[in-house]
Design a protein around this motif. Structure first.
Motif, PDB file in Angstrom:
ATOM      1  N   LEU A 125       0.813  -1.218   0.000  1.00  0.00           N
ATOM      2  CA  LEU A 125       0.000   0.000   0.000  1.00  0.00           C
ATOM      3  C   LEU A 125       0.845   1.267   0.000  1.00  0.00           C
ATOM      4  CD1 LEU A 125      -2.835  -0.983   2.506  1.00  0.00           C
ATOM      5  CD2 LEU A 125      -2.992  -0.844   0.017  1.00  0.00           C
ATOM      6  N   SER A 126       2.096   1.161   0.410  1.00  0.00           N
ATOM      7  CA  SER A 126       2.986   2.331   0.448  1.00  0.00           C
ATOM      8  C   SER A 126       4.149   2.191  -0.519  1.00  0.00           C
ATOM      9  CB  SER A 126       3.523   2.529   1.874  1.00  0.00           C
ATOM     10  OG  SER A 126       2.471   2.720   2.793  1.00  0.00           O
ATOM     11  N   SER A 127       3.987   1.373  -1.539  1.00  0.00           N
ATOM     12  CA  SER A 127       5.071   1.138  -2.494  1.00  0.00           C
ATOM     13  C   SER A 127       5.497   2.437  -3.181  1.00  0.00           C
ATOM     14  CB  SER A 127       4.618   0.129  -3.552  1.00  0.00           C
ATOM     15  OG  SER A 127       5.577   0.010  -4.585  1.00  0.00           O
ATOM     16  N   ASP A 128       6.786   2.537  -3.479  1.00  0.00           N
ATOM     17  CA  ASP A 128       7.292   3.694  -4.224  1.00  0.00           C
ATOM     18  C   ASP A 128       6.875   3.646  -5.692  1.00  0.00           C
ATOM     19  OD1 ASP A 128       8.551   4.716  -1.985  1.00  0.00           O
ATOM     20  OD2 ASP A 128      10.438   3.660  -2.387  1.00  0.00           O
ATOM     21  N   ASP A 129       6.564   2.458  -6.181  1.00  0.00           N
ATOM     22  CA  ASP A 129       6.109   2.299  -7.569  1.00  0.00           C
ATOM     23  C   ASP A 129       4.616   2.625  -7.613  1.00  0.00           C
ATOM     24  OD1 ASP A 129       4.882   1.000  -9.901  1.00  0.00           O
ATOM     25  OD2 ASP A 129       6.849   0.103 -10.237  1.00  0.00           O
ATOM     26  N   VAL A 130       4.237   3.676  -8.337  1.00  0.00           N
ATOM     27  CA  VAL A 130       2.849   4.133  -8.320  1.00  0.00           C
ATOM     28  C   VAL A 130       1.893   3.070  -8.844  1.00  0.00           C
ATOM     29  CG1 VAL A 130       2.954   5.265 -10.591  1.00  0.00           C
ATOM     30  CG2 VAL A 130       1.307   6.060  -8.883  1.00  0.00           C
ATOM     31  N   GLU A 131       2.321   2.272  -9.823  1.00  0.00           N
ATOM     32  CA  GLU A 131       1.432   1.244 -10.360  1.00  0.00           C
ATOM     33  C   GLU A 131       1.222   0.112  -9.354  1.00  0.00           C
ATOM     34  OE1 GLU A 131       2.893   0.006 -14.164  1.00  0.00           O
ATOM     35  OE2 GLU A 131       2.778   2.020 -15.012  1.00  0.00           O
ATOM     36  N   ILE A 132       2.285  -0.274  -8.667  1.00  0.00           N
ATOM     37  CA  ILE A 132       2.151  -1.288  -7.619  1.00  0.00           C
ATOM     38  C   ILE A 132       1.246  -0.760  -6.509  1.00  0.00           C
ATOM     39  CG2 ILE A 132       3.384  -2.517  -5.791  1.00  0.00           C
ATOM     40  CD1 ILE A 132       3.867  -3.742  -8.505  1.00  0.00           C
ATOM     41  N   ARG A 133       1.460   0.500  -6.125  1.00  0.00           N
ATOM     42  CA  ARG A 133       0.656   1.087  -5.048  1.00  0.00           C
ATOM     43  C   ARG A 133      -0.819   1.173  -5.444  1.00  0.00           C
ATOM     44  NH1 ARG A 133       3.508   5.195  -4.445  1.00  0.00           N
ATOM     45  NH2 ARG A 133       2.282   6.973  -5.180  1.00  0.00           N
ATOM     46  N   LEU A 134      -1.093   1.610  -6.674  1.00  0.00           N
ATOM     47  CA  LEU A 134      -2.479   1.692  -7.139  1.00  0.00           C
ATOM     48  C   LEU A 134      -3.128   0.312  -7.162  1.00  0.00           C
ATOM     49  CD1 LEU A 134      -2.184   4.226 -10.098  1.00  0.00           C
ATOM     50  CD2 LEU A 134      -3.286   4.612  -7.892  1.00  0.00           C
ATOM     51  N   SER A 135      -2.402  -0.668  -7.659  1.00  0.00           N
ATOM     52  CA  SER A 135      -2.938  -2.033  -7.712  1.00  0.00           C
ATOM     53  C   SER A 135      -3.260  -2.536  -6.313  1.00  0.00           C
ATOM     54  CB  SER A 135      -1.931  -2.970  -8.379  1.00  0.00           C
ATOM     55  OG  SER A 135      -1.640  -2.564  -9.701  1.00  0.00           O
ATOM     56  N   ALA A 136      -2.338  -2.296  -5.385  1.00  0.00           N
ATOM     57  CA  ALA A 136      -2.552  -2.749  -4.008  1.00  0.00           C
ATOM     58  C   ALA A 136      -3.793  -2.100  -3.413  1.00  0.00           C
ATOM     59  CB  ALA A 136      -1.318  -2.435  -3.165  1.00  0.00           C
ATOM     60  N   HIS A 137      -3.967  -0.802  -3.663  1.00  0.00           N
ATOM     61  CA  HIS A 137      -5.143  -0.102  -3.133  1.00  0.00           C
ATOM     62  C   HIS A 137      -6.436  -0.647  -3.739  1.00  0.00           C
ATOM     63  CE1 HIS A 137      -3.738   3.137  -0.477  1.00  0.00           C
ATOM     64  NE2 HIS A 137      -2.648   3.175  -1.218  1.00  0.00           N
ATOM     65  N   LEU A 138      -6.433  -0.910  -5.042  1.00  0.00           N
ATOM     66  CA  LEU A 138      -7.639  -1.439  -5.685  1.00  0.00           C
ATOM     67  C   LEU A 138      -8.008  -2.810  -5.125  1.00  0.00           C
ATOM     68  CD1 LEU A 138      -7.107  -0.482  -9.438  1.00  0.00           C
ATOM     69  CD2 LEU A 138      -8.925   0.334  -7.946  1.00  0.00           C
ATOM     70  N   ILE A 139      -7.027  -3.694  -5.041  1.00  0.00           N
ATOM     71  CA  ILE A 139      -7.296  -5.040  -4.518  1.00  0.00           C
ATOM     72  C   ILE A 139      -7.749  -4.963  -3.067  1.00  0.00           C
ATOM     73  CG2 ILE A 139      -6.265  -7.283  -3.993  1.00  0.00           C
ATOM     74  CD1 ILE A 139      -4.272  -6.639  -6.347  1.00  0.00           C
ATOM     75  N   TYR A 140      -7.051  -4.155  -2.283  1.00  0.00           N
ATOM     76  CA  TYR A 140      -7.389  -4.014  -0.866  1.00  0.00           C
ATOM     77  C   TYR A 140      -8.818  -3.498  -0.703  1.00  0.00           C
ATOM     78  CZ  TYR A 140      -6.492  -2.903   4.076  1.00  0.00           C
ATOM     79  OH  TYR A 140      -6.523  -2.854   5.443  1.00  0.00           O
ATOM     80  N   ALA A 141      -9.215  -2.564  -1.564  1.00  0.00           N
ATOM     81  CA  ALA A 141     -10.555  -1.980  -1.470  1.00  0.00           C
ATOM     82  C   ALA A 141     -11.637  -3.019  -1.728  1.00  0.00           C
ATOM     83  CB  ALA A 141     -10.693  -0.825  -2.457  1.00  0.00           C
ATOM     84  N   PHE A 142     -11.521  -3.738  -2.820  1.00  0.00           N
ATOM     85  CA  PHE A 142     -12.597  -4.654  -3.188  1.00  0.00           C
ATOM     86  C   PHE A 142     -12.559  -5.940  -2.368  1.00  0.00           C
ATOM     87  CE2 PHE A 142     -12.592  -1.785  -6.780  1.00  0.00           C
ATOM     88  CZ  PHE A 142     -13.949  -1.568  -6.932  1.00  0.00           C
ATOM     89  N   ALA A 143     -11.377  -6.387  -1.982  1.00  0.00           N
ATOM     90  CA  ALA A 143     -11.298  -7.611  -1.188  1.00  0.00           C
ATOM     91  C   ALA A 143     -11.800  -7.399   0.232  1.00  0.00           C
ATOM     92  CB  ALA A 143      -9.859  -8.129  -1.163  1.00  0.00           C
ATOM     93  N   ASN A 144     -11.785  -6.161   0.711  1.00  0.00           N
ATOM     94  CA  ASN A 144     -12.281  -5.900   2.063  1.00  0.00           C
ATOM     95  C   ASN A 144     -13.801  -5.887   2.143  1.00  0.00           C
ATOM     96  OD1 ASN A 144     -10.533  -5.482   4.454  1.00  0.00           O
ATOM     97  ND2 ASN A 144      -9.373  -4.194   3.038  1.00  0.00           N
TER      98      ASN A 144
END
Length: 400
Positions: A125-144
């Protein structure tokens, strides 16, 4: 010359047989030959592009702006073109590292394992890579959502949009990502669009094929929720026809929204075709999450098609339905002011949804494979649980 049947072409291209027949009749498939009431299609034929997609294709100037490797880390599994049955093989091919973690989190989510998806996404969720960070946020949002952590879902999507705002949005790729994520957030989780968010239609040319297809799904879903079922169906079928390769995850969701539209339009035969197309794409990799998420909107198609042939898979889908719907309603009802029923069984909800759309008990019974008296019992139970007495009032509690 070798020919394939309409059914073989439909399976190869990931569309319905009805659509292939229409393309043949319209002269859109070069070399197609009519044999009686069917068609022979050259084995080497490519799926034709839909002319309605011209506005969503890249012109030369836009192509020049694209950089090699764009979006390599943004939702890599959703963006992957693979043959059904090879999702895990694709994920394993990524080895180790953040991109592989994101792909595994996607696989966990789309196979109905939300807790594992959240755990992996949380690492980035705090990755320096913006694409990794965005992906993590999207997955985290819907999986929760199926885990009942609604605040976590909202914070994750808000975090994704905030991350984009802090990044340089001068590049069309990042602006496109903002448009896609903001529309997904507003349509699926009722978050407010940022005032300066680009229109998702303008963003489409800058999205990679997999994300572009999923963005079409989001657009179709928004049209469905607005009651414009014909437009929603057109968006879904256009996207399915226009894909050059098979992107199974977006295609599953596009087929499912087409089922929703066709059931709303009372065209169950065509809806069945789309559902089976989605199932053929999903089952080899166990990508069943989308079926559970959309159960209430599929108008009993899972009961009519999946339950008789794949009863164990159906049970798992229904388990996903209960978990996802509980979380989704906690977002939907307060945000919209609606009161979508939250205390009905899946069969009660299905029968009531169809009744709210004007289906008779006999029609519902035939569709669901039960007796009219059973349907009457489902609807009576729904009326009692919802505290209403008239069948006409069911629409207040359904997404009909």
């Amino acid at each position: 010359m070798e020919y394939m049947t309409v059914g073989e072409a439909a399976q190869h291209w990931g569309v319905t047989e009805r659509l292939v027949q229409r393309l043949c009749a319209d002269g859109r498939i070069a070399g197609a030959v009519r044999f009686g009431r069917s068609w022979g299609i050259p084995a080497s034929a490519r799926k034709p592009q839909d002319p309605r997609r011209e506005s969503a294709t890249l012109d030369d100037a836009q192509q020049a702006k694209r950089q090699p490797g764009d979006y390599a880390n943004l939702m890599p599994l959703l963006n992957a073109a693979f043959e059904p049955g090879h999702a895990r093989e694709f994920v394993d091919s990524l080895g180790a590292g953040p991109r592989a973690d994101i792909a595994r989190a996607e696989l966990f989510y789309f196979t109905g394992h939300a807790d594992e998806a959240v755990a992996l996404a949380n690492l980035h969720l705090s990755s320096d890579d913006v694409e990794i960070r965005l992906s993590a946020h999207l997955i985290y949002a819907f999986a929760n959502l199926p885990l009942g952590n609604i605040d976590g879902s909202r914070r994750a999507l808000e975090g994704a949009l905030s991350a984009l705002e802090r990044s340089s949005l001068e590049t069309p790729q990042l602006r496109a990502a903002q448009g896609f994520i903001s529309r997904a957030a507003s349509t699926l989780l009722h978050l407010k669009d940022p005032e300066d968010a680009p229109d998702v239609i303008d963003a489409l040319p800058f999205l990679p094929p997999g994300l572009r297809a999923f963005a079409f799904y989001v657009q179709a879903h928004a049209a469905y929720l607005a009651g414009d079922h014909a437009r929603s169906l057109g968006i879904a079928e256009t996207a399915l026809m226009g894909a050059d390769e098979t992107y199974p995850i977006p295609a599953i969701y596009l087929h499912l929204v087409a089922v929703m539209d066709l059931m709303a339009l009372r065209r169950p035969t065509e809806a069945r075709e789309h559902l089976l197309c989605a199932w053929e794409l999903a089952r080899p990799d166990d990508l069943i999450e989308g079926f559970g998420e959309h159960h209430g909107l599929l108008g009993g198609m899972l009961e009519a098609v999946i339950k008789p042939g794949w009863p164990e898979d159906f049970k798992r889908i229904i388990d996903i339905t209960y978990r996802f719907s509980a979380g989704w309603r906690r977002v939907h009802n307060p945000a919209t002011g609606d009161d979508v029923a939250d205390n009905l069984t899946t069969t009660e909800f299905t029968a009531s949804m169809l009744a709210a759309r004007g289906w008779t008990n006999a029609e519902i019974a035939q569709h669901m494979g039960v007796s009219p008296n059973t349907v009457k019992s489902y609807i009576s139970s729904s009326l009692r649980k919802l505290g209403i007495t008239r069948r006409q009032d069911l629409g207040r509690f359904m997404l009909a």
